[in-house]
Design a protein around this motif. Structure first.
Motif, short mmCIF file in Angstrom:
data_model
loop_
_atom_site.label_atom_id
_atom_site.label_comp_id
_atom_site.label_asym_id
_atom_site.label_seq_id
_atom_site.Cartn_x
_atom_site.Cartn_y
_atom_site.Cartn_z
N UNK A 224 -15.86 1.84 1.40
CA UNK A 224 -15.80 2.92 0.23
C UNK A 224 -14.20 3.25 0.39
N UNK A 225 -13.34 2.83 0.93
CA UNK A 225 -12.13 2.99 1.29
C UNK A 225 -11.11 2.76 -0.17
N UNK A 226 -10.29 3.62 -0.53
CA UNK A 226 -9.56 3.43 -1.61
C UNK A 226 -8.55 2.23 -1.33
N UNK A 227 -8.35 1.35 -2.43
CA UNK A 227 -7.47 0.23 -2.02
C UNK A 227 -6.02 0.69 -2.19
N UNK A 228 -5.11 -0.07 -1.34
CA UNK A 228 -3.88 0.38 -1.20
C UNK A 228 -2.63 -0.20 -2.25
N UNK A 229 -3.26 -1.09 -2.85
CA UNK A 229 -2.33 -1.91 -3.74
C UNK A 229 -2.25 -1.10 -4.83
N UNK A 230 -1.06 -1.15 -5.65
CA UNK A 230 -0.92 -0.43 -6.91
C UNK A 230 -0.48 -1.57 -8.13
N UNK A 231 -0.90 -1.07 -9.40
CA UNK A 231 -0.94 -2.01 -10.47
C UNK A 231 0.26 -1.86 -11.12
N UNK A 232 1.16 -0.88 -10.97
CA UNK A 232 2.57 -0.81 -11.64
C UNK A 232 3.54 -1.58 -10.88
#
Length: 73
Positions: free
Chosen positions: A13-21
């Protein structure tokens, strides 16, 4: 390495650390034309210096072997 291990063991359930921008693009530095003559001389001196250094290394090894042979009966 610890960060990679923590991301691997993170709960589902952890939020992913990668960003899309993506980061903003930067301008490439302007390149000066190469001076072919100075480059070739630098390369020639580099090769010659490496050859002299290699011969000095071989000579030192040969001399060390001669000293060892002289010391051992």
């Amino acid at each position: 390495m610890l960060h990679c291990l923590m991301m691997f063991l993170a709960p589902a359930a952890a939020v992913p650390q990668a960003t899309t921008n993506s980061p903003p693009a930067t301008l490439a530095p302007a390149r000066r034309p190469l001076a072919h003559r100075s480059l070739s001389w630098k390369l020639a001196f580099s090769v010659l210096g490496n050859a002299v250094g290699f011969l000095a290394l071989l000579g030192g090894c040969w001399l060390a072997l001669q000293v060892i042979q002289a010391l051992l009966p």
